[in-house]
Design a protein around this motif. Sequence first.
Motif, mmCIF file in Angstrom:
data_model
loop_
_atom_site.group_PDB
_atom_site.id
_atom_site.type_symbol
_atom_site.label_atom_id
_atom_site.label_comp_id
_atom_site.label_asym_id
_atom_site.label_seq_id
_atom_site.Cartn_x
_atom_site.Cartn_y
_atom_site.Cartn_z
ATOM 1 N N PHE A 1 9.904 -1.074 -4.534
ATOM 2 C CA PHE A 1 10.478 -1.042 -3.192
ATOM 3 C C PHE A 1 9.681 -1.914 -2.224
ATOM 4 O O PHE A 1 10.259 -2.690 -1.447
ATOM 5 C CB PHE A 1 10.535 0.401 -2.671
ATOM 6 N N GLY A 2 8.348 -1.815 -2.236
ATOM 7 C CA GLY A 2 7.522 -2.574 -1.303
ATOM 8 C C GLY A 2 7.710 -4.072 -1.415
ATOM 9 O O GLY A 2 8.045 -4.747 -0.420
ATOM 10 N N PRO A 3 7.509 -4.659 -2.621
ATOM 11 C CA PRO A 3 7.722 -6.106 -2.758
ATOM 12 C C PRO A 3 9.142 -6.541 -2.408
ATOM 13 O O PRO A 3 9.343 -7.587 -1.780
ATOM 14 C CB PRO A 3 7.411 -6.364 -4.240
ATOM 15 N N LEU A 4 10.145 -5.735 -2.813
ATOM 16 C CA LEU A 4 11.531 -6.085 -2.480
ATOM 17 C C LEU A 4 11.769 -6.029 -0.976
ATOM 18 O O LEU A 4 12.455 -6.895 -0.404
ATOM 19 C CB LEU A 4 12.496 -5.136 -3.201
ATOM 20 N N ALA A 5 11.188 -5.019 -0.325
ATOM 21 C CA ALA A 5 11.357 -4.882 1.124
ATOM 22 C C ALA A 5 10.661 -6.003 1.882
ATOM 23 O O ALA A 5 11.125 -6.437 2.939
ATOM 24 C CB ALA A 5 10.825 -3.526 1.588
ATOM 25 N N GLU A 6 9.531 -6.482 1.345
ATOM 26 C CA GLU A 6 8.835 -7.599 1.970
ATOM 27 C C GLU A 6 9.651 -8.882 1.860
ATOM 28 O O GLU A 6 9.636 -9.720 2.765
ATOM 29 C CB GLU A 6 7.468 -7.799 1.305
ATOM 30 N N ARG A 7 10.360 -9.036 0.761
ATOM 31 C CA ARG A 7 11.124 -10.270 0.546
ATOM 32 C C ARG A 7 12.498 -10.235 1.204
ATOM 33 O O ARG A 7 12.932 -11.220 1.819
ATOM 34 C CB ARG A 7 11.278 -10.522 -0.949
ATOM 35 N N VAL B 1 17.115 -3.006 0.784
ATOM 36 C CA VAL B 1 16.564 -2.249 -0.342
ATOM 37 C C VAL B 1 16.965 -0.775 -0.252
ATOM 38 O O VAL B 1 17.257 -0.136 -1.264
ATOM 39 C CB VAL B 1 15.033 -2.409 -0.413
ATOM 40 N N PHE B 2 17.005 -0.229 0.953
ATOM 41 C CA PHE B 2 17.562 1.121 1.114
ATOM 42 C C PHE B 2 18.998 1.170 0.592
ATOM 43 O O PHE B 2 19.410 2.127 -0.069
ATOM 44 C CB PHE B 2 17.534 1.549 2.586
ATOM 45 N N ALA B 3 19.786 0.125 0.898
ATOM 46 C CA ALA B 3 21.182 0.076 0.446
ATOM 47 C C ALA B 3 21.260 0.032 -1.078
ATOM 48 O O ALA B 3 22.102 0.702 -1.692
ATOM 49 C CB ALA B 3 21.893 -1.130 1.051
ATOM 50 N N ALA C 1 0.833 -1.202 0.000
ATOM 51 C CA ALA C 1 0.000 0.000 0.000
ATOM 52 C C ALA C 1 0.868 1.252 0.000
ATOM 53 O O ALA C 1 0.574 2.233 -0.700
ATOM 54 C CB ALA C 1 -0.930 0.003 1.215
ATOM 55 N N ALA C 2 1.960 1.216 0.775
ATOM 56 C CA ALA C 2 2.868 2.366 0.805
ATOM 57 C C ALA C 2 3.535 2.563 -0.549
ATOM 58 O O ALA C 2 3.780 3.709 -0.968
ATOM 59 C CB ALA C 2 3.923 2.177 1.889
#
Length: 427
Positions: A296-302, A308-310, A151-152
Amino acid sequence: MTATAWREGVSRYQWLVLFVAWLGWVFDSMDATIYAIVLHPALEELLRSPAGTVDAEQIGWYGGIIFSIFLIGWAIGGVLFGIVADFVGRTKTLIATILIYALFTGAAALSQEWWHLALYRFLTALGIGGEWAAGAAIVAESWPEDKRAKAAGILQSAWAVGFFLAAAFNLWLGEYGWRALFVVGVLPAFVSIAIFLWVKEPDRWVQARTLERRSGTVSTIKLPELFHPHLRRSTLVGSVLAFVAVFGLWGATNWTPTLIRTLPDMQGLDHAALAKYVSYAIMALNVGALGGYLSFGPLAERFGRRPVFALMCAGSLLMLPVAFLTPHAYPHVLALLPVLGFFNNGIFTGFPIYLPELYPTRLRATGAGFCFNAGRVLASVAPFLTGFLVTAMGTFGKAASTVALIYLVGLLVLPLAPETRGKPLPE
């Protein structure tokens, strides 16, 4: 989770909340982008001397000052209205901040001196900063825990749409001059009507507020709590990460329209033709940005928030010099801008995901608003620094490439960041 499964269990009202907040952010982005697009022609008119000449150094200097003033206003608005959102509610704050940035974007069309424009941009920024804090909190608190990151990502995609919208209005209205674009900035006022009619306060906030009243702990002075021992590291790391992202965006990437205007093959074109090329460049940048926002969201979830920030910091560190220094013609820049946008803009999806996860409900908007905007005060020197570097180095490309070194700070601070993947929002 399949492409459609993640949408299961989301109510129509939760979609409505996301859509209204998304629409507010679209116009946030549009209003913020308008100045970057019209910076050159606006300052050419407002700075014109009796001799009738305005050079690139003057535009870089005064443009940097106005950019910096805008960022200071954004920071003040984000912190101030984050506190207001925790005290009076997310919905009321959204309405107030949208009206503020819509009114003063339109008022910028009345500018007769460069400092008039600076004042109006400062007042506009108060609303833009405040709307971010309230919007991030209301979506985080309204959506299911396991779907918050996606959602974000959708919410942050509003920034790419806002960039496209600003570029599109520039294409349609460019022949009418820079003032017409600011007049268009009044449109977001209509979003506030929709929020007033359809959106209620999140249950999480209502319950937390009720508990505060019953326990007698209601307080409007919540900033010191962000530095209590159990929250101090989160606050400092969140603020530094936001500082890095904002510094890089406003110190380098948002000078893209001016970079385009200084390319050798853009010289000799009239204002209408230049406006079109600038608009296409903004659109190319945001094709990549949209990919970054949604990825970003899907990558951060995985993989987690920190990796992902890096990735986004490392990609920005590499792509800013590549995009701003290596090309010498418009087609080359156009090909590189989407890659730059993926990293340099995509990093911003991390903040509506990550910052609300660091704080309990009673401090969520205050904490997210503070982190995202406290660093903005320091980052406000970025446009000013770029203007100085342009004067010292002679080109926007060299100046922007130097500013890119800020992403090293982000990479260095990330090992200290708490990892929040898979954890529920703190109560």
